[in-house]
Design a protein around this motif. Structure first.
Motif, PDB file in Angstrom:
ATOM      1  N   GLN A 113       0.679  -1.097   0.043  1.00 36.68           N
ATOM      2  CA  GLN A 113      -0.005  -0.055   0.044  1.00 36.68           C
ATOM      3  C   GLN A 113       0.975   1.267   0.225  1.00 36.68           C
ATOM      4  OE1 GLN A 113      -2.024   0.009   4.264  1.00 36.68           O
ATOM      5  NE2 GLN A 113      -0.534  -1.875   3.986  1.00 36.68           N
ATOM      6  N   GLN A 114       0.364   2.325  -0.090  1.00 39.65           N
ATOM      7  CA  GLN A 114       1.088   3.731  -0.226  1.00 39.65           C
ATOM      8  C   GLN A 114       1.606   4.010   0.873  1.00 39.65           C
ATOM      9  OE1 GLN A 114      -0.672   7.024  -2.944  1.00 39.65           O
ATOM     10  NE2 GLN A 114      -2.343   6.258  -2.118  1.00 39.65           N
ATOM     11  N   GLY A 115       2.883   4.446   0.801  1.00 34.76           N
ATOM     12  CA  GLY A 115       3.411   5.157   2.075  1.00 34.76           C
ATOM     13  C   GLY A 115       3.071   6.706   2.070  1.00 34.76           C
ATOM     14  N   PHE A 116       2.939   7.051   3.288  1.00 29.51           N
ATOM     15  CA  PHE A 116       2.627   8.525   3.459  1.00 29.51           C
ATOM     16  C   PHE A 116       3.492   9.500   4.365  1.00 29.51           C
ATOM     17  CE2 PHE A 116      -1.248   6.355   2.969  1.00 29.51           C
ATOM     18  CZ  PHE A 116      -1.871   7.048   1.951  1.00 29.51           C
ATOM     19  N   MET A 117       3.958  10.590   3.880  1.00 27.80           N
ATOM     20  CA  MET A 117       4.960  11.514   4.769  1.00 27.80           C
ATOM     21  C   MET A 117       3.862  12.536   5.393  1.00 27.80           C
ATOM     22  SD  MET A 117       7.864  10.409   5.708  1.00 27.80           S
ATOM     23  CE  MET A 117       8.646  11.594   6.272  1.00 27.80           C
ATOM     24  N   VAL A 118       3.827  12.883   6.575  1.00 29.85           N
ATOM     25  CA  VAL A 118       3.157  14.036   7.174  1.00 29.85           C
ATOM     26  C   VAL A 118       3.747  15.111   7.916  1.00 29.85           C
ATOM     27  CG1 VAL A 118       0.957  12.481   7.093  1.00 29.85           C
ATOM     28  CG2 VAL A 118       2.249  12.891   9.075  1.00 29.85           C
ATOM     29  N   GLU A 119       3.423  16.132   8.078  1.00 30.27           N
ATOM     30  CA  GLU A 119       4.111  17.400   8.812  1.00 30.27           C
ATOM     31  C   GLU A 119       3.057  17.648   9.752  1.00 30.27           C
ATOM     32  OE1 GLU A 119       6.714  21.160   8.976  1.00 30.27           O
ATOM     33  OE2 GLU A 119       6.039  20.435   6.954  1.00 30.27           O
ATOM     34  N   VAL A 120       3.287  17.647  11.071  1.00 26.88           N
ATOM     35  CA  VAL A 120       2.449  18.340  12.112  1.00 26.88           C
ATOM     36  C   VAL A 120       2.321  19.763  12.019  1.00 26.88           C
ATOM     37  CG1 VAL A 120       1.662  18.418  14.568  1.00 26.88           C
ATOM     38  CG2 VAL A 120       2.861  16.510  13.727  1.00 26.88           C
ATOM     39  N   VAL A 121       1.054  20.503  11.503  1.00 26.27           N
ATOM     40  CA  VAL A 121       0.896  21.564  11.517  1.00 26.27           C
ATOM     41  C   VAL A 121      -0.335  22.081  12.148  1.00 26.27           C
ATOM     42  CG1 VAL A 121       2.034  21.770   9.170  1.00 26.27           C
ATOM     43  CG2 VAL A 121      -0.579  21.380   9.520  1.00 26.27           C
ATOM     44  N   LYS A 122      -0.589  23.743  12.280  1.00 25.49           N
ATOM     45  CA  LYS A 122      -1.800  24.060  12.731  1.00 25.49           C
ATOM     46  C   LYS A 122      -2.761  24.557  11.234  1.00 25.49           C
ATOM     47  CE  LYS A 122      -0.851  26.024  17.053  1.00 25.49           C
ATOM     48  NZ  LYS A 122      -0.649  27.449  17.957  1.00 25.49           N
ATOM     49  N   LYS A 123      -4.009  23.978  11.471  1.00 19.63           N
ATOM     50  CA  LYS A 123      -4.934  24.477  10.510  1.00 19.63           C
ATOM     51  C   LYS A 123      -6.279  24.801  10.933  1.00 19.63           C
ATOM     52  CE  LYS A 123      -5.307  21.625   6.903  1.00 19.63           C
ATOM     53  NZ  LYS A 123      -5.486  20.595   6.014  1.00 19.63           N
ATOM     54  N   PRO A 124      -6.863  25.865  10.259  1.00 20.04           N
ATOM     55  CA  PRO A 124      -8.032  26.536  10.652  1.00 20.04           C
ATOM     56  C   PRO A 124      -9.120  25.456  11.020  1.00 20.04           C
ATOM     57  CG  PRO A 124      -7.033  27.482   8.876  1.00 20.04           C
ATOM     58  CD  PRO A 124      -6.459  26.436   9.082  1.00 20.04           C
ATOM     59  N   GLY A 125     -10.025  25.319  11.877  1.00 16.03           N
ATOM     60  CA  GLY A 125     -10.933  24.492  12.247  1.00 16.03           C
ATOM     61  C   GLY A 125     -10.575  23.496  13.235  1.00 16.03           C
ATOM     62  N   PHE A 126      -9.326  23.362  13.541  1.00 16.58           N
ATOM     63  CA  PHE A 126      -8.987  22.198  14.450  1.00 16.58           C
ATOM     64  C   PHE A 126      -8.457  22.936  15.706  1.00 16.58           C
ATOM     65  CE2 PHE A 126      -8.774  20.328  10.377  1.00 16.58           C
ATOM     66  CZ  PHE A 126      -9.348  19.047  10.568  1.00 16.58           C
ATOM     67  N   ASP A 127      -8.572  22.252  16.898  1.00 14.49           N
ATOM     68  CA  ASP A 127      -8.301  22.920  18.208  1.00 14.49           C
ATOM     69  C   ASP A 127      -6.957  22.703  18.553  1.00 14.49           C
ATOM     70  OD1 ASP A 127     -10.787  23.859  18.573  1.00 14.49           O
ATOM     71  OD2 ASP A 127     -11.429  21.943  19.980  1.00 14.49           O
ATOM     72  N   THR A 128      -6.437  21.623  18.034  1.00 12.18           N
ATOM     73  CA  THR A 128      -4.982  20.930  18.151  1.00 12.18           C
ATOM     74  C   THR A 128      -4.310  21.008  16.697  1.00 12.18           C
ATOM     75  OG1 THR A 128      -5.532  18.680  17.924  1.00 12.18           O
ATOM     76  CG2 THR A 128      -5.481  19.489  20.155  1.00 12.18           C
ATOM     77  N   PRO A 129      -2.909  20.729  16.736  1.00 12.98           N
ATOM     78  CA  PRO A 129      -2.022  20.530  15.437  1.00 12.98           C
ATOM     79  C   PRO A 129      -2.795  19.270  14.781  1.00 12.98           C
ATOM     80  CG  PRO A 129      -0.555  21.275  17.155  1.00 12.98           C
ATOM     81  CD  PRO A 129      -2.105  21.016  17.923  1.00 12.98           C
ATOM     82  N   VAL A 130      -2.699  19.313  13.368  1.00 10.64           N
ATOM     83  CA  VAL A 130      -2.971  17.964  12.671  1.00 10.64           C
ATOM     84  C   VAL A 130      -1.823  17.510  11.787  1.00 10.64           C
ATOM     85  CG1 VAL A 130      -5.354  18.635  12.903  1.00 10.64           C
ATOM     86  CG2 VAL A 130      -4.137  19.375  10.931  1.00 10.64           C
ATOM     87  N   PRO A 131      -1.839  16.171  11.531  1.00  6.43           N
ATOM     88  CA  PRO A 131      -0.786  15.740  10.279  1.00  6.43           C
ATOM     89  C   PRO A 131      -1.303  16.021   9.071  1.00  6.43           C
ATOM     90  CG  PRO A 131      -2.122  13.932  11.193  1.00  6.43           C
ATOM     91  CD  PRO A 131      -2.784  15.214  12.015  1.00  6.43           C
ATOM     92  N   GLU A 132      -0.505  16.757   8.372  1.00  2.00           N
ATOM     93  CA  GLU A 132      -0.839  17.181   6.918  1.00  2.00           C
ATOM     94  C   GLU A 132      -0.007  16.345   5.891  1.00  2.00           C
ATOM     95  OE1 GLU A 132      -1.983  21.202   4.930  1.00  2.00           O
ATOM     96  OE2 GLU A 132       0.173  21.150   5.292  1.00  2.00           O
ATOM     97  N   VAL A 133      -0.819  15.916   5.164  1.00  2.80           N
ATOM     98  CA  VAL A 133       0.268  14.629   4.056  1.00  2.80           C
ATOM     99  C   VAL A 133       0.901  15.887   3.241  1.00  2.80           C
ATOM    100  CG1 VAL A 133       0.053  13.092   2.304  1.00  2.80           C
ATOM    101  CG2 VAL A 133      -1.644  13.290   3.882  1.00  2.80           C
ATOM    102  N   ILE A 134       2.221  15.513   3.192  1.00  5.51           N
ATOM    103  CA  ILE A 134       3.267  16.273   2.349  1.00  5.51           C
ATOM    104  C   ILE A 134       3.730  15.520   1.273  1.00  5.51           C
ATOM    105  CG2 ILE A 134       3.925  18.102   4.268  1.00  5.51           C
ATOM    106  CD1 ILE A 134       6.267  16.231   5.014  1.00  5.51           C
ATOM    107  N   ALA A 135       3.919  14.394   1.322  1.00  4.69           N
ATOM    108  CA  ALA A 135       4.385  13.288   0.322  1.00  4.69           C
ATOM    109  C   ALA A 135       3.654  11.945   0.520  1.00  4.69           C
ATOM    110  CB  ALA A 135       5.985  13.141   0.466  1.00  4.69           C
TER     111      ALA A 135
END
Length: 408
Positions: free
Chosen positions: A368-390
């Motif tokens: 299956q696919q491999g995902f890389m994420v970075e923990v960032v702040k995003k509007p609409g979320f109380d805490t940071p979230v993992p955003e897929v970067i690759a």
């Protein structure tokens, strides 16, 4: 006595014990009529408490939502799904005992959710004797689909070597050159650090050193000091649960991220929620991310929000995918008999929350696919979230068959 043979008490005891062994031996147990036509029982011996209890709780929630949704549709093959859930506290001996009780006392031949790799490694030698199928939903140790592979074991999740490989592929184009590693001192931690070291050397990077912490470590300051003094540009972390939370909190307290980039094999929401802004900037592979834009994942996230009022975490998504693999195999096999189910699962392919998942016949690993994420702040979320970067295709992140090594 009058000429009649009367066996001694010792002989009768021997016969009695032998007879009991014949009746109870899992090697010759076969599915009862009720097991072939009644509810489909799926056993989950989970670490619901202990250092990795947060992971076990995620697996439990993932399986429970799947069973609830699927039972509302009529179950599988018209049979309801019944989950048998027991707490192992992360102890391999407890796990074997709980799994054996599920098989022998409750006629349950399908297992999943076993939380720790050390527990899985203890269970897999018993599967043939139990005439049972075990599909992993989170076990990271690469050996389970390499030298420790048994015919009745399958892995639907991304393994430790696969997560580590995604990180190493991402780092090939990064400016970071010197690496240190910190892992949990058990099977998964050692296995993933070993693969990372091999990949770093292969990529012409400098691997400076490694250290392992016992599960349940409260004070990570000695490890943070070692990392700071190593001269590394980045540290690769193989931590989970309470240990991960403790390290990230203390790393921020000692301002480690200002000096060393934090990389991790697994990014999960439980840790992000626990440590808040201490997770910001963390980069790593993700076995599952609710932010991955795919129709089936979007549908799953909506179901999860409706049920729990929040988004699903890493192992909730992995467990859901694992249950979908089980479902596809049972439908293809037309039942749950181990020999037929094993054959059905080999080379099966499904579309799920992470896209295509193909169970490879040669070693029963889910490609299956491999995902890389970075923990960032995003509007609409109380805490940071993992955003897929690759994302990386499964062919590039999955080891060659029966190994923990890669083609290039």
């Amino acid at each position: 006595m009058s000429g009649h043979f009367r066996p001694s008490r010792r002989a009768m005891l021997k016969v009695g014990l032998a007879g009991a062994a014949t009746v109870a031996s899992p090697a010759i147990l076969r599915l009862t009529a009720s097991a072939q036509s009644g509810p489909i029982k799926i056993g989950l011996p989970l670490a619901l408490t202990g250092a990795l209890g947060s992971v076990g709780q995620q697996q439990k929630r993932g399986a429970e939502l799947y069973a609830k949704i699927q039972n509302a549709k009529g179950g599988i093959l018209g049979r309801p799904i019944e989950l048998l859930i027991e707490d192992t506290a992360g102890n391999p001996a407890n796990c074997v005992r709980k799994a054996q009780e599920m098989v022998e006392r409750r006629d349950c031949r399908l297992l999943t959710g076993i939380t720790l790799s050390s527990e899985a490694l203890a269970v897999v030698p018993k599967l043939a004797e139990w005439d049972s199928i075990f599909i992993s939903s989170d076990n990271g140790d690469g050996r389970l689909t390499a030298e420790s592979l048994v015919p009745n074991f399958f892995r639907a999740n991304i393994s430790g070597p696969m997560g580590t490989r995604a990180v190493s592929l991402y780092l090939r184009t990064a400016k970071l050159q010197k690496f240190y590693a910190l892992g949990l001192d058990y099977a998964w931690g050692h296995n993933s650090v070993q693969v990372f070291e091999q990949e770093a050397v292969k990529s012409k990077k400098e691997f400076i050193g490694k250290v392992f912490a016992p599960t349940g470590t409260k004070d990570y300051s000695p490890y943070i000091t070692k990392i700071r003094q190593s001269g590394a540009d980045a540290v690769f972390l193989v931590l989970q649960g309470d240990d991960n939370n403790a390290f990230l909190s203390q790393a921020q307290q000692y301002r480690l991220p200002e000096k060393v980039k934090l990389l991790t094999e697994i990014v999960d929401l439980a840790s992000i929620r626990a440590v808040g802004d201490a997770s910001l900037g963390l980069i790593g592979s993700s076995r599952y991310s609710f932010t991955y834009d795919h129709p089936l994942n979007n549908e799953f996230v909506a179901l999860w929000k409706k049920e729990h009022g929040t988004v699903p975490d890493t192992f909730e998504g992995e467990q859901w995918q694992c249950m979908k693999v089980f479902e596809a195999g049972i439908v293809k096999a037309g039942g749950i008999e181990a020999a037929k189910l094993r054959a059905a699962l080999e080379d099966i392919e499904i579309e799920s929350v992470k896209g295509k998942v193909h169970i490879r016949k040669c070693d029963h690993q889910g490609v299956q696919q491999g995902f890389m994420v970075e923990v960032v702040k995003k509007p609409g979320f109380d805490t940071p979230v993992p955003e897929v970067i690759a994302t990386f295709p499964g062919d590039s992140t999955t080891p060659t068959c029966n190994t923990m090594t890669f083609k290039d």
